[in-house]
Scaffold this active site. Structure first.
Site, mmCIF file in Angstrom:
data_model
loop_
_atom_site.group_PDB
_atom_site.id
_atom_site.type_symbol
_atom_site.label_atom_id
_atom_site.label_comp_id
_atom_site.label_asym_id
_atom_site.label_seq_id
_atom_site.Cartn_x
_atom_site.Cartn_y
_atom_site.Cartn_z
ATOM 1 N N TYR A 289 -7.994 0.425 -4.445
ATOM 2 C CA TYR A 289 -6.667 0.612 -5.097
ATOM 3 C C TYR A 289 -5.836 -0.355 -5.294
ATOM 4 O O TYR A 289 -6.186 -1.479 -4.867
ATOM 5 C CB TYR A 289 -5.811 1.561 -4.060
ATOM 6 N N THR B 254 0.883 -1.374 0.001
ATOM 7 C CA THR B 254 0.170 -0.017 0.016
ATOM 8 C C THR B 254 0.849 1.223 -0.091
ATOM 9 O O THR B 254 0.277 2.348 -0.441
ATOM 10 C CB THR B 254 -0.758 -0.013 1.191
ATOM 11 N N GLU C 166 0.225 -27.661 28.673
ATOM 12 C CA GLU C 166 -0.888 -28.306 29.446
ATOM 13 C C GLU C 166 -0.366 -29.796 29.817
ATOM 14 O O GLU C 166 0.545 -30.275 28.910
ATOM 15 C CB GLU C 166 -2.173 -28.462 29.015
ATOM 16 N N THR D 136 1.242 -4.246 4.289
ATOM 17 C CA THR D 136 1.067 -4.798 5.615
ATOM 18 C C THR D 136 0.324 -5.990 6.010
ATOM 19 O O THR D 136 0.317 -6.690 7.056
ATOM 20 C CB THR D 136 -0.076 -3.713 6.152
ATOM 21 N N ASP D 137 -0.120 -6.857 5.074
ATOM 22 C CA ASP D 137 -0.795 -7.928 5.201
ATOM 23 C C ASP D 137 0.083 -9.137 5.709
ATOM 24 O O ASP D 137 -0.155 -9.922 6.530
ATOM 25 C CB ASP D 137 -1.528 -8.589 3.903
ATOM 26 N N SER E 217 1.511 -7.929 -0.983
ATOM 27 C CA SER E 217 2.095 -8.465 0.028
ATOM 28 C C SER E 217 1.650 -9.767 0.106
ATOM 29 O O SER E 217 2.074 -10.875 0.694
ATOM 30 C CB SER E 217 2.561 -7.749 1.340
ATOM 31 N N LYS F 130 -0.818 -7.561 12.705
ATOM 32 C CA LYS F 130 -2.004 -6.607 12.308
ATOM 33 C C LYS F 130 -3.288 -7.113 12.741
ATOM 34 O O LYS F 130 -3.527 -8.266 12.735
ATOM 35 C CB LYS F 130 -2.025 -7.009 10.880
#
Length: 326
Positions: A27, A14, A282, A93-94, A60, A166
């Site tokens: 976009y 982006t 656990e 950013t993904d 990305s 994110k």
């Protein structure tokens, strides 16, 4: 004192995106060449010597081993160059958290490495790309950025690659850090470190993988059966990361199938589909041969398992030890 010499490796996203209309919602990412981006940035008057290289110019979502390898090799060369002070990676950013974490695992901490992106394309009203990039330059040029591993700069926060994720689909505050939160607060004009340098002069923790083994993420849901695990095993999975219910839980049939996979030598990690929280060990983990993801979400847990398998680490206790490192 000379201005910092920073190599800028551009991958698109982006921050290099355009919509063709200042108020349009959709976009195309990865449209602006890094030379054009740096020419526009130069007009801001920020003091730094920047050299750009276009590694890729993509959404990305399409990043993978070939581009990761190119980034890693370029950064290693910069680490060995006495005239180079730091590296900045412009990134969508993904998948920024995955790229940042992979590099964090496989690079020394001798020089700052900073990922930066944007949540709005370059021609949108309120575009955040140049501001985030100016902040990234300030962080990368700071001597105290060393010894912190790979960092991610977004929305006036500096996050550790291990912590960054994110958390929101849109908005300038889309990224958060867990469990530590921001390690610094930064703007183009200020930088305040909130934590000390915790990895000063540390060598690379792991070798960069020659090949990335198949490690799928199994998203858990109500009514799921063990067949979902059997299909992954049949397809050749060498590791499985469970995006489990709650703190890494799963229906009994899924858990049994995962235990069978672990006993066959497949690395099985219990993570959570929940947005935030620790997944602790656990009692049945020892019996089944499972690993608890601790603070890592499924995406980063998968990256770590791939790196570990590629480095010959598959024994559950040793894998668990790697998940416990900061």
């Amino acid at each position: 004192m000379r201005d910092a010499s920073i190599l800028v490796l551009a991958t698109g996203g982006t921050i290099a995106g355009q919509a063709g209309n200042a108020t349009r919602r959709d976009y195309r990412p990865g449209q602006i060449d890094i030379a054009d981006f740096l020419a526009e940035f130069a007009a801001l008057g920020v003091k730094a010597r920047l050299e750009g290289r276009q590694v890729a110019n993509i959404d990305s979502a399409n990043i993978g081993p070939a581009i990761w390898r190119d980034l890693h090799e370029s950064i290693c060369a910069a680490m060995d160059d006495p005239d180079r002070d730091a590296v900045i990676i412009t990134h969508g950013t993904d998948t920024a958290e995955e790229t940042a974490f992979l590099l964090d695992l496989t690079l020394p901490t001798a020089k700052p490495v900073v990922l930066v992106g944007a949540m709005r394309p370059a021609d949108a009203v309120g575009s955040d790309g140049l501001r985030n990039f100016a902040t990234a330059v300030r962080v990368a040029a700071d001597a105290e950025a060393r010894g912190r591993g790979v960092l991610l700069v977004m929305g006036d926060q500096v996050l550790s690659a291990r912590d960054a994720r994110k958390a929101r689909t849109t908005g300038s505050n889309a990224f958060e850090g867990f469990p530590r939160g921001a390690v610094a607060l930064a703007t183009p004009a200020s930088l305040d470190w909130l934590q000390g340098q915790w990895r000063l002069d540390e060598p690379a923790r792991w070798h960069f993988p020659r090949e990335f083994p198949e490690v799928p993420i199994l998203h858990c849901h109500a009514g799921q059966t063990g067949d979902s695990v059997h299909q992954l095993v049949k397809a050749g999975a060498r590791g499985i990361v469970l995006a489990g219910l709650g703190d890494g839980n799963a229906p009994d049939t899924v858990r049994q199938a995962l235990a069978e996979a672990a006993h066959e030598g497949i690395v099985v990690v219990r993570a959570t589909r929940v947005d935030e929280g620790l997944v602790d060990r656990e009692p049945d983990d020892d019996i089944h041969g499972f690993v608890a993801a601790r603070a890592l979400g499924p995406a980063k847990a998968r990256i770590l398992v791939q790196v570990l398998i590629a480095n010959g680490v598959t024994e559950p206790a040793l894998v668990q030890e790697a998940f416990g490192r900061r």
